[in-house]
Design a protein around this motif. Sequence first.
Motif, mmCIF file in Angstrom:
data_model
loop_
_atom_site.group_PDB
_atom_site.id
_atom_site.type_symbol
_atom_site.label_atom_id
_atom_site.label_comp_id
_atom_site.label_asym_id
_atom_site.label_seq_id
_atom_site.Cartn_x
_atom_site.Cartn_y
_atom_site.Cartn_z
ATOM 1 N N LEU A 85 17.767 26.204 -43.788
ATOM 2 C CA LEU A 85 18.191 27.581 -44.052
ATOM 3 C C LEU A 85 17.050 28.418 -44.610
ATOM 4 O O LEU A 85 16.935 29.607 -44.325
ATOM 5 C CB LEU A 85 19.350 27.590 -45.043
ATOM 6 C CG LEU A 85 20.734 27.246 -44.493
ATOM 7 C CD1 LEU A 85 21.750 27.229 -45.626
ATOM 8 C CD2 LEU A 85 21.157 28.244 -43.422
ATOM 9 N N SER A 86 16.190 27.779 -45.423
ATOM 10 C CA SER A 86 15.102 28.525 -46.040
ATOM 11 C C SER A 86 14.005 27.566 -46.467
ATOM 12 O O SER A 86 14.197 26.347 -46.528
ATOM 13 C CB SER A 86 15.604 29.317 -47.256
ATOM 14 O OG SER A 86 16.097 28.442 -48.257
ATOM 15 N N LEU A 99 18.247 22.806 -46.832
ATOM 16 C CA LEU A 99 18.886 22.469 -45.561
ATOM 17 C C LEU A 99 20.240 23.154 -45.382
ATOM 18 O O LEU A 99 20.910 23.502 -46.357
ATOM 19 C CB LEU A 99 19.083 20.953 -45.469
ATOM 20 C CG LEU A 99 17.825 20.086 -45.538
ATOM 21 C CD1 LEU A 99 18.210 18.620 -45.505
ATOM 22 C CD2 LEU A 99 16.879 20.423 -44.391
ATOM 23 N N ARG A 100 20.593 23.299 -44.139
ATOM 24 C CA ARG A 100 21.930 23.772 -43.779
ATOM 25 C C ARG A 100 22.944 22.666 -44.097
ATOM 26 O O ARG A 100 22.694 21.483 -43.818
ATOM 27 C CB ARG A 100 21.946 24.104 -42.289
ATOM 28 C CG ARG A 100 23.213 24.774 -41.795
ATOM 29 C CD ARG A 100 23.108 25.020 -40.293
ATOM 30 N NE ARG A 100 21.994 25.899 -39.963
ATOM 31 C CZ ARG A 100 22.034 27.227 -40.003
ATOM 32 N NH1 ARG A 100 23.152 27.832 -40.400
ATOM 33 N NH2 ARG A 100 20.969 27.939 -39.679
ATOM 34 N N GLN A 101 24.081 23.018 -44.639
ATOM 35 C CA GLN A 101 25.125 22.038 -44.938
ATOM 36 C C GLN A 101 26.156 22.000 -43.806
ATOM 37 O O GLN A 101 26.307 22.958 -43.056
ATOM 38 C CB GLN A 101 25.800 22.360 -46.268
ATOM 39 C CG GLN A 101 24.858 22.334 -47.461
ATOM 40 C CD GLN A 101 25.564 22.551 -48.786
ATOM 41 O OE1 GLN A 101 26.749 22.203 -48.950
ATOM 42 N NE2 GLN A 101 24.851 23.129 -49.754
ATOM 43 N N GLY A 102 26.852 20.884 -43.702
ATOM 44 C CA GLY A 102 27.924 20.748 -42.721
ATOM 45 C C GLY A 102 27.451 20.409 -41.324
ATOM 46 O O GLY A 102 28.217 20.540 -40.363
ATOM 47 N N VAL A 103 26.201 19.950 -41.184
ATOM 48 C CA VAL A 103 25.673 19.574 -39.865
ATOM 49 C C VAL A 103 25.960 18.103 -39.624
ATOM 50 O O VAL A 103 25.572 17.236 -40.413
ATOM 51 C CB VAL A 103 24.156 19.846 -39.771
ATOM 52 C CG1 VAL A 103 23.608 19.334 -38.445
ATOM 53 C CG2 VAL A 103 23.868 21.326 -39.949
ATOM 54 N N LYS A 104 26.631 17.832 -38.508
ATOM 55 C CA LYS A 104 26.979 16.455 -38.156
ATOM 56 C C LYS A 104 26.118 16.020 -36.969
ATOM 57 O O LYS A 104 25.975 16.744 -35.989
ATOM 58 C CB LYS A 104 28.458 16.350 -37.797
ATOM 59 C CG LYS A 104 28.915 14.925 -37.441
ATOM 60 C CD LYS A 104 30.377 14.894 -37.023
ATOM 61 C CE LYS A 104 31.295 15.167 -38.202
ATOM 62 N NZ LYS A 104 32.731 14.958 -37.835
ATOM 63 N N PHE A 105 25.548 14.818 -37.088
ATOM 64 C CA PHE A 105 24.848 14.231 -35.943
ATOM 65 C C PHE A 105 25.864 13.736 -34.922
ATOM 66 O O PHE A 105 27.049 13.552 -35.223
ATOM 67 C CB PHE A 105 23.948 13.077 -36.393
ATOM 68 C CG PHE A 105 22.754 13.499 -37.206
ATOM 69 C CD1 PHE A 105 21.695 14.161 -36.603
ATOM 70 C CD2 PHE A 105 22.691 13.236 -38.573
ATOM 71 C CE1 PHE A 105 20.580 14.549 -37.353
ATOM 72 C CE2 PHE A 105 21.595 13.616 -39.327
ATOM 73 C CZ PHE A 105 20.536 14.280 -38.710
ATOM 74 N N HIS A 106 25.411 13.506 -33.721
ATOM 75 C CA HIS A 106 26.315 13.098 -32.638
ATOM 76 C C HIS A 106 26.987 11.762 -32.905
ATOM 77 O O HIS A 106 28.049 11.478 -32.330
ATOM 78 C CB HIS A 106 25.545 13.044 -31.314
ATOM 79 C CG HIS A 106 24.975 14.371 -30.915
ATOM 80 N ND1 HIS A 106 23.857 14.490 -30.128
ATOM 81 C CD2 HIS A 106 25.366 15.640 -31.213
ATOM 82 C CE1 HIS A 106 23.585 15.781 -29.936
ATOM 83 N NE2 HIS A 106 24.482 16.493 -30.586
ATOM 84 N N ASP A 107 26.371 10.917 -33.753
ATOM 85 C CA ASP A 107 26.968 9.610 -34.054
ATOM 86 C C ASP A 107 27.873 9.653 -35.283
ATOM 87 O O ASP A 107 28.355 8.618 -35.746
ATOM 88 C CB ASP A 107 25.872 8.559 -34.235
ATOM 89 C CG ASP A 107 24.876 8.934 -35.336
ATOM 90 O OD1 ASP A 107 25.171 9.848 -36.130
ATOM 91 O OD2 ASP A 107 23.789 8.327 -35.392
ATOM 92 N N GLY A 108 28.114 10.848 -35.844
ATOM 93 C CA GLY A 108 29.009 10.993 -36.989
ATOM 94 C C GLY A 108 28.318 11.048 -38.331
ATOM 95 O O GLY A 108 28.948 11.409 -39.335
ATOM 96 N N GLN A 109 27.030 10.661 -38.399
ATOM 97 C CA GLN A 109 26.284 10.781 -39.652
ATOM 98 C C GLN A 109 26.107 12.258 -39.998
ATOM 99 O O GLN A 109 26.138 13.133 -39.122
ATOM 100 C CB GLN A 109 24.912 10.110 -39.501
ATOM 101 C CG GLN A 109 24.964 8.632 -39.162
ATOM 102 C CD GLN A 109 25.369 7.791 -40.356
ATOM 103 O OE1 GLN A 109 24.759 7.887 -41.420
ATOM 104 N NE2 GLN A 109 26.394 6.968 -40.193
#
Length: 501
Positions: A85-86, A99-109
Motif C-alpha cells: 500500500l505504501s 502491505l495490503r491486508q486481506g490478500v489471499k494466495f491461490h492456495d489459501g495462504q
Amino acid sequence: MTKTGYFASFAALMGATWLLAGCFDDSDPAAAAVQNDRIRVAMLQPPRSGLTPLSDDAFKLSRWSTAETLVTLNSVGEAQPALALSWQQLTPTRWQVILRQGVKFHDGQMLNAAAVVNALTAANSAAPKPRILDGVKWQMATEGEYTLSITTQQPDPLLPQRLSSPQLAILSPLAYGSGHGVDPVNHGSGPYVLTHVDGTSSATLERFADYWGEKASASGIDVSFVPDGTARAAALRSGKADIVEAIPVAQAPLLDPERVHEVPMPRTNTLYLNTRTGITQDPAIRAAIRSAINRQQIVDNVYEKRADIAQGLLGPALPWAAQLRTPPTNRIQPAAISGQQITLATFSDRTELPEVAVYLAQQLTAAGFSVKQVVREYSQIESDALAGKFDAFILSRATVLDSGDPLAYLYSDFACDGSFNIAQLCQPAIDAALKQAAVIPAGHERRVAIMQVEKMILATDAAIPMLHERVIQGESQRVIAAIRDPRERSLIDSNTRIQAE
C-alpha cells in the motif's frame, strides 16, 4: 510475387493453421460453449525455466495476471501501490513497506510480511540472481504482521521501482523450498490462477474467485506457446486465438488491419562507433557517418514503416523523453570522405539487422566510404564487439531494464567502466553526469538529468540512434480491453474479456 512463391506461402499458411488447430481445439460443441468466454492466447516464447519467477519467465506470469509484485509502474515509470500500500525511505539505506491486508494466495495462504520476506529472500539468494538484483545487496526483516523493512548496502533511490520487477513477484510460501525451484502453479495472488502447465506447449489459468481486487471478467485463459511467426499470424486469421504476441512484420499486411496493433517498444536500433581505435576515433569521421545515414529508407524498406525514426537514444515508449529532449549543440563538422575503409558489423540472430547493414553499407558507400561487412551469430561476435574490433556495430538494444529506468542502460553502454561499452566511450564529464543522475530519486528531476546525459552522449556521435522498434500485437474481434504494454509486463487483466456473441 511469382505464382510459385504465392502457392508456397499459401501452403505454409495452411500448414500453420492446421498446426494451431491442435492448440485451440473447439471442434467439440459442448466444450466450445464452456470456453466461449475464455481468452485464447498465442505466445512467442515457451517457458525456459519452468515458469519460475526468478527468471525471464516471470514476465509471462505477469502478463497473465497470476503473479503480482509489491508495486507497479505507471506510464512514466513512477511506482504505484499493488501488494504494498505504501513505502517510506526512513534513512538513505533503510525503507519501510506497508502491505495490503486481506490478500489471499491461490492456495489459501494469506499475504503477510513473513511471506514477502520469504519471497524476497529467495530472490536475493538465488543463483543466478534475478537480473534486477545485479550488484544489489539488501536485507529484509518483518516489523509487524503487515510491515517489513528493507535495508540496502548502498543508498538505492530506485528501490520502489526495483520492487516492480516481475522477477520479484510475491508467491505463497508453499511455492518455495520444494527442492525443484519455485513453483508458480496455484501459488500466485492475481485475478487468475495458474492451474496447469504442459511443458513448453501450453498453460491453463482459471478465474480466482477470492481475488482481493476487481474479479476477472473472463472465466479463464488458455495459452499456447507458438514460436513460429507464421503459425501465430494464422491463429489470429483463422479465429483460433484472441490475442497473439509478436506478429512478424512480413505477416502483418496479410491480416485485417483492425486486428493489428503496433506498440512502441523501449528498444532502439543504434549504430555504435568505435571512439578508441580505427578511423572512427576521429570525431569528424563519426560526424560524416551520422550525416550519411538515411533513417527513413531503413524504416520504409526493412521495417515496412512499422518503426519510428529515432530522434535520440530513448524513444516513444518513454513518453517523457521527447518532451525533455534538447538537441546537441556545437557538433563537429563532418570530414570529407574519399575512400576511407570502415568495418561495419552486426549479428544474424535478429533477422532484420543484416538487412539494415546492407542499407547502411549502401548509404556509406554513397558518401564515399569503402565498407567491409561482418555478420555472425551473436554468440560468435559479442566478444569482438565489446573488445572494439569493429569500426561500427549495429545493435538492437533495450533501453529500459527491469526497474523501468533507462539510466542503467546509459551507464552500461557509455560509462568508462560500462560493461557493454561497444563504442569504447570514456569521457569524465559523461561519467560525472551519470553519477549525478543516479542519486536523484525517481521523478521529474531524475528524468531531466537522464536527458542531459543523452544529450552529452549524442554530441559525441559515439552512438547514432536510427529507429525505435515496435511490437505488433494481434487481437481478434472477440476480445475487449487487451493491454498493449510497451514494457511487455501486462497483457491481460481483470477487465480483459470476450464480448458476448
